[in-house]
Scaffold this motif. Structure first.
Motif, PDB file in Angstrom:
ATOM      1  N   ALA A 167     -52.827 -44.559  16.056  1.00 25.22           N
ATOM      2  CA  ALA A 167     -52.506 -44.005  14.698  1.00 25.22           C
ATOM      3  C   ALA A 167     -53.922 -43.311  14.024  1.00 25.22           C
ATOM      4  O   ALA A 167     -53.678 -42.719  13.054  1.00 25.22           O
ATOM      5  CB  ALA A 167     -52.075 -45.043  13.626  1.00 25.22           C
ATOM      6  N   LEU A 193     -51.860 -37.366  16.847  1.00 21.12           N
ATOM      7  CA  LEU A 193     -50.570 -37.233  15.813  1.00 21.12           C
ATOM      8  C   LEU A 193     -50.101 -35.904  15.508  1.00 21.12           C
ATOM      9  O   LEU A 193     -49.064 -35.490  15.111  1.00 21.12           O
ATOM     10  CB  LEU A 193     -51.245 -37.808  14.601  1.00 21.12           C
ATOM     11  CG  LEU A 193     -51.373 -39.518  14.426  1.00 21.12           C
ATOM     12  CD1 LEU A 193     -51.863 -39.878  13.202  1.00 21.12           C
ATOM     13  CD2 LEU A 193     -50.112 -40.165  14.745  1.00 21.12           C
ATOM     14  N   THR A 236     -46.022 -38.675  15.469  1.00 20.61           N
ATOM     15  CA  THR A 236     -45.795 -39.970  15.268  1.00 20.61           C
ATOM     16  C   THR A 236     -46.125 -40.893  16.429  1.00 20.61           C
ATOM     17  O   THR A 236     -46.211 -40.186  17.460  1.00 20.61           O
ATOM     18  CB  THR A 236     -44.481 -40.200  14.767  1.00 20.61           C
ATOM     19  OG1 THR A 236     -44.192 -41.758  14.522  1.00 20.61           O
ATOM     20  CG2 THR A 236     -43.405 -39.902  16.066  1.00 20.61           C
ATOM     21  N   THR A 237     -46.481 -41.955  16.215  1.00 19.51           N
ATOM     22  CA  THR A 237     -46.609 -42.978  17.269  1.00 19.51           C
ATOM     23  C   THR A 237     -45.360 -44.034  17.428  1.00 19.51           C
ATOM     24  O   THR A 237     -45.936 -45.074  16.709  1.00 19.51           O
ATOM     25  CB  THR A 237     -48.190 -43.673  17.312  1.00 19.51           C
ATOM     26  OG1 THR A 237     -48.142 -44.311  16.338  1.00 19.51           O
ATOM     27  CG2 THR A 237     -48.997 -42.478  17.554  1.00 19.51           C
TER      28      THR A 237
END
Length: 63
Positions: free
Chosen positions: A39, A45, A50-51
């Motif tokens: 993150a 990102l 997103t992760t």
């Protein structure tokens, strides 16, 4: 009696895509292969948006 949600449950679909991060159950975070927190990788990102992981499912039994 069968719970309502089981009427709509489907098996997870296996994805052919590989992610550049893995879930670390000790940290309870997604980490990159070099050990950094995913993150915090701004380029990752920007690329992925997103992760996402199954972290919640692995840590909370009521999900």
């Amino acid at each position: 009696m069968q719970p309502f949600a089981l009427n709509y449950a489907r098996p997870a679909v296996e994805s052919d895509a590989t992610t550049p991060y893995v879930y670390d159950c000790g940290l309870q975070l997604n980490v990159l292969r070099d050990g950094r927190v995913a993150a915090r990788d701004h380029s990752l990102l920007r690329e992925l948006g997103t992760t996402v992981s199954t972290a919640g499912s692995k840590t909370h039994f009521d999900d």
